[in-house]
Design a protein around this motif. Structure first.
Motif, PDB file in Angstrom:
ATOM      1  N   THR A   1       2.713  -2.972   0.521  1.00  0.00           N
ATOM      2  CA  THR A   1       1.938  -4.219   0.532  1.00  0.00           C
ATOM      3  C   THR A   1       1.730  -4.714   1.951  1.00  0.00           C
ATOM      4  OG1 THR A   1       2.789  -4.837  -1.653  1.00  0.00           O
ATOM      5  CG2 THR A   1       1.847  -6.594  -0.301  1.00  0.00           C
ATOM      6  N   GLN A   2       2.804  -4.727   2.743  1.00  0.00           N
ATOM      7  CA  GLN A   2       2.705  -5.174   4.137  1.00  0.00           C
ATOM      8  C   GLN A   2       1.757  -4.279   4.935  1.00  0.00           C
ATOM      9  OE1 GLN A   2       6.937  -4.896   4.892  1.00  0.00           O
ATOM     10  NE2 GLN A   2       7.167  -7.128   4.938  1.00  0.00           N
ATOM     11  N   LEU A   3       1.878  -2.966   4.723  1.00  0.00           N
ATOM     12  CA  LEU A   3       1.006  -2.024   5.417  1.00  0.00           C
ATOM     13  C   LEU A   3      -0.457  -2.278   5.074  1.00  0.00           C
ATOM     14  CD1 LEU A   3       0.486   0.630   7.063  1.00  0.00           C
ATOM     15  CD2 LEU A   3       0.761   1.851   4.886  1.00  0.00           C
TER      16      LEU A   3
ATOM     17  N   SER B   1      -0.285   1.913  -4.823  1.00  0.00           N
ATOM     18  CA  SER B   1      -1.666   1.462  -4.834  1.00  0.00           C
ATOM     19  C   SER B   1      -1.716  -0.059  -4.845  1.00  0.00           C
ATOM     20  CB  SER B   1      -2.420   2.016  -6.055  1.00  0.00           C
ATOM     21  OG  SER B   1      -1.847   1.534  -7.256  1.00  0.00           O
ATOM     22  N   ILE B   2      -2.786  -0.593  -4.283  1.00  0.00           N
ATOM     23  CA  ILE B   2      -2.980  -2.042  -4.256  1.00  0.00           C
ATOM     24  C   ILE B   2      -4.451  -2.314  -3.947  1.00  0.00           C
ATOM     25  CG2 ILE B   2      -2.535  -2.423  -1.791  1.00  0.00           C
ATOM     26  CD1 ILE B   2      -0.837  -4.878  -2.657  1.00  0.00           C
TER      27      ILE B   2
ATOM     28  N   PRO C   1       5.436  -0.883  -9.035  1.00  0.00           N
ATOM     29  CA  PRO C   1       5.533   0.474  -9.587  1.00  0.00           C
ATOM     30  C   PRO C   1       4.713   0.642 -10.859  1.00  0.00           C
ATOM     31  CG  PRO C   1       7.698  -0.339  -8.942  1.00  0.00           C
ATOM     32  CD  PRO C   1       6.754  -1.506  -8.841  1.00  0.00           C
ATOM     33  N   GLU C   2       4.598  -0.448 -11.653  1.00  0.00           N
ATOM     34  CA  GLU C   2       3.867  -0.349 -12.914  1.00  0.00           C
ATOM     35  C   GLU C   2       2.391  -0.025 -12.682  1.00  0.00           C
ATOM     36  OE1 GLU C   2       5.894  -2.792 -12.088  1.00  0.00           O
ATOM     37  OE2 GLU C   2       7.554  -2.465 -13.484  1.00  0.00           O
ATOM     38  N   SER C   3       1.827  -0.562 -11.594  1.00  0.00           N
ATOM     39  CA  SER C   3       0.405  -0.315 -11.334  1.00  0.00           C
ATOM     40  C   SER C   3       0.138   1.147 -11.039  1.00  0.00           C
ATOM     41  CB  SER C   3      -0.078  -1.177 -10.160  1.00  0.00           C
ATOM     42  OG  SER C   3       0.526  -0.753  -8.953  1.00  0.00           O
ATOM     43  N   ASN C   4       1.123   1.859 -10.505  1.00  0.00           N
ATOM     44  CA  ASN C   4       0.932   3.261 -10.163  1.00  0.00           C
ATOM     45  C   ASN C   4       0.969   4.163 -11.394  1.00  0.00           C
ATOM     46  OD1 ASN C   4       0.934   2.416  -7.451  1.00  0.00           O
ATOM     47  ND2 ASN C   4       3.165   2.482  -7.407  1.00  0.00           N
ATOM     48  N   ASP C   5       1.497   3.646 -12.507  1.00  0.00           N
ATOM     49  CA  ASP C   5       1.485   4.391 -13.766  1.00  0.00           C
ATOM     50  C   ASP C   5       0.335   3.957 -14.651  1.00  0.00           C
ATOM     51  OD1 ASP C   5       3.792   5.791 -13.082  1.00  0.00           O
ATOM     52  OD2 ASP C   5       5.101   4.192 -13.835  1.00  0.00           O
ATOM     53  N   ASP C   6      -0.491   3.037 -14.163  1.00  0.00           N
ATOM     54  CA  ASP C   6      -1.612   2.517 -14.934  1.00  0.00           C
ATOM     55  C   ASP C   6      -2.726   3.564 -14.971  1.00  0.00           C
ATOM     56  OD1 ASP C   6      -3.685   1.171 -16.076  1.00  0.00           O
ATOM     57  OD2 ASP C   6      -3.711  -0.491 -14.655  1.00  0.00           O
ATOM     58  N   PRO C   7      -3.104   4.060 -16.152  1.00  0.00           N
ATOM     59  CA  PRO C   7      -4.162   5.076 -16.226  1.00  0.00           C
ATOM     60  C   PRO C   7      -5.479   4.607 -15.616  1.00  0.00           C
ATOM     61  CG  PRO C   7      -2.999   4.908 -18.318  1.00  0.00           C
ATOM     62  CD  PRO C   7      -2.527   3.762 -17.475  1.00  0.00           C
ATOM     63  N   ALA C   8      -5.795   3.302 -15.775  1.00  0.00           N
ATOM     64  CA  ALA C   8      -7.052   2.787 -15.226  1.00  0.00           C
ATOM     65  C   ALA C   8      -7.044   2.844 -13.706  1.00  0.00           C
ATOM     66  CB  ALA C   8      -7.281   1.352 -15.708  1.00  0.00           C
TER      67      ALA C   8
ATOM     68  N   THR D   1      -8.438 -11.727   0.914  1.00  0.00           N
ATOM     69  CA  THR D   1      -7.646 -12.330  -0.153  1.00  0.00           C
ATOM     70  C   THR D   1      -6.715 -11.234  -0.660  1.00  0.00           C
ATOM     71  OG1 THR D   1      -9.468 -13.802  -0.765  1.00  0.00           O
ATOM     72  CG2 THR D   1      -7.675 -13.539  -2.356  1.00  0.00           C
ATOM     73  N   ALA D   2      -5.448 -11.352  -0.311  1.00  0.00           N
ATOM     74  CA  ALA D   2      -4.503 -10.275  -0.597  1.00  0.00           C
ATOM     75  C   ALA D   2      -3.961 -10.354  -2.015  1.00  0.00           C
ATOM     76  CB  ALA D   2      -3.343 -10.314   0.398  1.00  0.00           C
ATOM     77  N   ALA D   3      -3.701  -9.193  -2.598  1.00  0.00           N
ATOM     78  CA  ALA D   3      -3.007  -9.121  -3.881  1.00  0.00           C
ATOM     79  C   ALA D   3      -1.546  -9.507  -3.661  1.00  0.00           C
ATOM     80  CB  ALA D   3      -3.096  -7.708  -4.447  1.00  0.00           C
ATOM     81  N   PRO D   4      -0.873 -10.023  -4.680  1.00  0.00           N
ATOM     82  CA  PRO D   4       0.527 -10.461  -4.513  1.00  0.00           C
ATOM     83  C   PRO D   4       1.436  -9.356  -3.995  1.00  0.00           C
ATOM     84  CG  PRO D   4      -0.349 -11.204  -6.614  1.00  0.00           C
ATOM     85  CD  PRO D   4      -1.360 -10.265  -6.039  1.00  0.00           C
ATOM     86  N   ALA D   5       1.378  -8.178  -4.634  1.00  0.00           N
ATOM     87  CA  ALA D   5       2.267  -7.082  -4.233  1.00  0.00           C
ATOM     88  C   ALA D   5       1.882  -5.819  -4.971  1.00  0.00           C
ATOM     89  CB  ALA D   5       3.732  -7.429  -4.513  1.00  0.00           C
ATOM     90  N   SER D   6       2.289  -4.691  -4.405  1.00  0.00           N
ATOM     91  CA  SER D   6       2.141  -3.413  -5.085  1.00  0.00           C
ATOM     92  C   SER D   6       3.350  -3.221  -5.993  1.00  0.00           C
ATOM     93  CB  SER D   6       2.075  -2.268  -4.069  1.00  0.00           C
ATOM     94  OG  SER D   6       2.148  -1.016  -4.708  1.00  0.00           O
TER      95      SER D   6
END
Length: 337
Positions: A84-86, A6-7, A30-37, A23-28
């Motif tokens: 991220t590139q995709l 996710s990103i 692994p921690e963000s994918n485990d983020d409950p929010a 305005t792109a996010a720095p990168a996707s």
């Protein structure tokens, strides 16, 4: 459903107000994918998407409609390009495609999800709204919120169906709101797709086939209501899951003792239905059957006919049928002879 990647990127008008910028996010990570929010956000957007009117189709094989998305997806699925590139490539192409639609600014959410054996790619534009929150001192303070219940631009690709290369699969869907034709056209261009199944029309034809089947089999009131509820429940479950209705699966649910009966009825009568039909929420929500039996009279009809070919005069306790079934008319004509 498990969130694999996710990103979130930002889409805004340029300072001169002439085009859209990303305005792109720095990168996707692994921690963000485990983020409950983040998981909650993506699931909420998916739930909202499932309830909206959509167009369906598949990637164009060649010609002007075909775009670079297929090549990008193949590179991503082959791990030759990261998520991220995709997502940045898609976001920038979307900004270019919708460069004159400056009102579409907001947060672009990209997600790669898995549910069971099915993997999907979701993208949606989310708007932020001002709300009210409570701070540590128990005071009311302004608090920005994402409006997950309102989507004006979103699309989803069933990656599993796409990779299966089924000729009948409609694996790409996009929001198709009546007031957002330019956005829908922009998504079609972004996705490089050929629009296929007309979900409302196909759903209406399926319901007509079902009504004909119920009348042909001459089910009693209880059985008729039970089978109608089965169809509606199945359609709503597929809506919730974001998947099409399968005629063979539906046939087995409608009549467990004769699981092929409804399917054979559809094929033998040649309704022209596709093997898989994306359910249209509005059409399904209007479909119920009214049934009643008393004093030697038995009546059963689809609820959507009320107000058109059938009228109910509550004051005089009358039911007016404007289009009498052909078989019934023939019987009545013979009675007069």
């Amino acid at each position: 459903m498990p969130l694999l990647q996710s990103i979130v990127h930002r889409l805004d008008p340029s300072l001169d107000g002439e085009h859209l910028t990303v305005t792109a996010a720095p990168a996707s990570t692994p921690e963000s994918n485990d983020d409950p929010a983040m998981t909650s956000l993506v699931n909420s957007l998916n739930d909202t998407y499932n309830t909206k009117a959509k167009g369906w189709g598949r990637f164009a094989a060649q010609g002007e409609q075909a775009g670079p998305l297929v090549a990008w997806l193949r590179a991503y699925m082959a791990e030759e390009q990261d998520f991220t590139q995709l997502s940045i490539a898609i976001a920038e192409r979307l900004a270019q495609t919708l460069q004159e639609q400056l009102s579409v600014s907001g947060y672009l959410v990209f997600a790669h999800l898995r549910q069971g054996d099915t993997e999907t790619l979701f993208l949606g534009l989310v708007h932020q709204r001002e709300g009210i929150g409570i701070n540590a001192e128990h005071q009311a303070v302004p608090a920005a919120q994402l409006n997950t219940s309102q989507l004006t631009l979103a699309a989803r690709v069933n990656l599993t169906q796409w990779q299966s290369d089924s000729e009948s699969a409609q694996y790409v869907s996009f929001l198709k709101d009546r007031g957002g034709k330019k956005l829908a056209d922009g998504l079609i261009a972004l996705l490089g797709m050929e629009e296929g199944i007309d979900a409302p029309a196909e759903t209406r034809t399926l319901l007509k086939a079902f009504s004909d089947y119920v009348e042909k089999e001459d089910y009693d009131d209880e059985a008729s209501r039970e089978k109608t509820d089965t169809l509606v429940d199945y359609a709503n479950e597929q809506l919730r899951r974001g998947e099409p209705m399968t005629l063979e699966e539906l046939s087995g649910l409608v009549d467990e003792k004769q699981p092929k009966a409804f399917y054979d009825h559809i094929r033998n009568a040649d309704y022209g239905l596709s093997p898989e039909i994306p359910p249209d929420k509005r059409t399904i929500s209007q479909f119920r059957r009214f049934t009643g039996r008393a004093g030697g009279v038995s009546i059963s009809f689809d609820s959507h006919l009320l107000g058109s070919s059938i009228e109910y005069d509550e004051g005089q306790d009358r039911l007016i049928i404007k289009q009498v079934p052909k078989q019934l008319k023939e019987q009545l004509a013979k009675r007069k002879e």
